[in-house]
Design an enzyme around this catalytic site. Structure first.
Site, PDB file in Angstrom:
ATOM      1  N   VAL A 121       0.856  -1.183   0.000  1.00 30.21           N
ATOM      2  CA  VAL A 121       0.000   0.000   0.000  1.00 30.21           C
ATOM      3  C   VAL A 121       0.893   1.233   0.000  1.00 30.21           C
ATOM      4  CG1 VAL A 121      -1.861   1.222   1.150  1.00 30.21           C
ATOM      5  CG2 VAL A 121      -1.749  -1.279   1.274  1.00 30.21           C
ATOM      6  N   LYS A 122       0.702   2.061  -1.026  1.00 29.28           N
ATOM      7  CA  LYS A 122       1.491   3.289  -1.130  1.00 29.28           C
ATOM      8  C   LYS A 122       0.816   4.379  -0.300  1.00 29.28           C
ATOM      9  CE  LYS A 122       3.099   4.437  -5.232  1.00 29.28           C
ATOM     10  NZ  LYS A 122       3.069   4.725  -6.707  1.00 29.28           N
ATOM     11  N   ILE A 123       1.588   4.914   0.621  1.00 33.68           N
ATOM     12  CA  ILE A 123       1.067   5.945   1.518  1.00 33.68           C
ATOM     13  C   ILE A 123       1.924   7.203   1.336  1.00 33.68           C
ATOM     14  CG2 ILE A 123       0.698   6.581   3.939  1.00 33.68           C
ATOM     15  CD1 ILE A 123      -1.097   4.288   3.285  1.00 33.68           C
TER      16      ILE A 123
END
Ligand code: G3P
Length: 225
Positions: free
Chosen positions: A85-87
């Protein structure tokens, strides 16, 4: 250095996978917007093609930590293991990263323009930090140097986070980071296909074929001469 495709177009992904040793796919909201389809339909198609073992990176778009956490749960529920998950590497993102790390999510800290963002994200538990090489260059700084600095910061502080360099415009940028031994680069299909495009290489191979056919006859090769 892992080599990852930065695109969501399934035909392009299939074409690049056919010829190059690719470790996965990254997307971002702008890349997904180009498909003009439901994001999960596109991402599931990519996951089905690359398989469960390859990395797939998908970005959360909420601006608050709780929203990012909710998105991460849906993203991984839909797309399975090896989904990162890119945050975004901003304060709400750091808060979300720490919550998600605790829950066992794989995280890629994105929108990294400075080494300090990467350092903080690494301490929050991100597996990767993604500096935007070309966009940093366009701000008048040196994107390659920023990525190298981040790599050194991780190494010198015993952090296990890897650099996942993004936003490339040419082969030279990729080569420099490859020589430096960073963890991964994510690259658009046209830049990957340009990595070994060179008229001298094509000419050398054509000459070999010409010489061999001169010896053995047209259409002949080592299996039929
Ligand atoms: O996800 C970040 C990266 O893909 C951005 O690339 O080419 O839009 O600067 P670019």
């Amino acid at each position: 250095m892992k080599l990852i495709i930065d695109d969501a177009h399934i035909d392009l992904i299939k074409r690049v996978y056919e010829y190059y040793p690719i470790d996965g796919v990254t997307t971002n909201p702008s890349i997904l917007a180009k498909s003009d389809r439901n994001p999960y339909d596109v991402l599931k198609e990519i996951r089905a093609f690359i398989g469960d073992e390859a990395e797939l990176h998908v970005q959360a778009v909420s601006k608050d930590a709780n929203g990012m956490v909710g998105e991460a749960e849906r993203i991984v529920a839909e797309l399975g293991k090896n989904t990162y998950v890119k945050i975004p590497s901003v304060p709400e993102g750091f808060k979300a990263m720490r919550i998600l790390k605790e829950k066992g999510f794989l995280l890629t800290a994105t929108a990294v323009y400075t080494p300090m963002q990467a350092f903080v994200a690494a301490k929050c538990g991100a597996s990767y930090a993604a500096p935007y090489i070309n966009r940093i260059d366009n701000m008048g700084y040196n994107g390659i140097q920023v990525a190298k600095n981040i790599h050194d910061i991780f190494k010198n502080n015993g952090l296990h986070t890897q650099v996942l360099a993004a936003s490339f415009k040419n082969s030279q940028q990729l080569l420099e980071l490859c020589e430096y031994g960073i963890g991964a680069s994510t690259v658009a299909p046209d830049v990957i296909e340009g990595l070994v495009k060179n008229e001298a290489i094509t000419a050398a191979i054509d000459d070999f074929v010409k010489d061999f056919e001169g010896l053995t006859g047209e259409g002949k090769n080592m299996s039929n001469c």
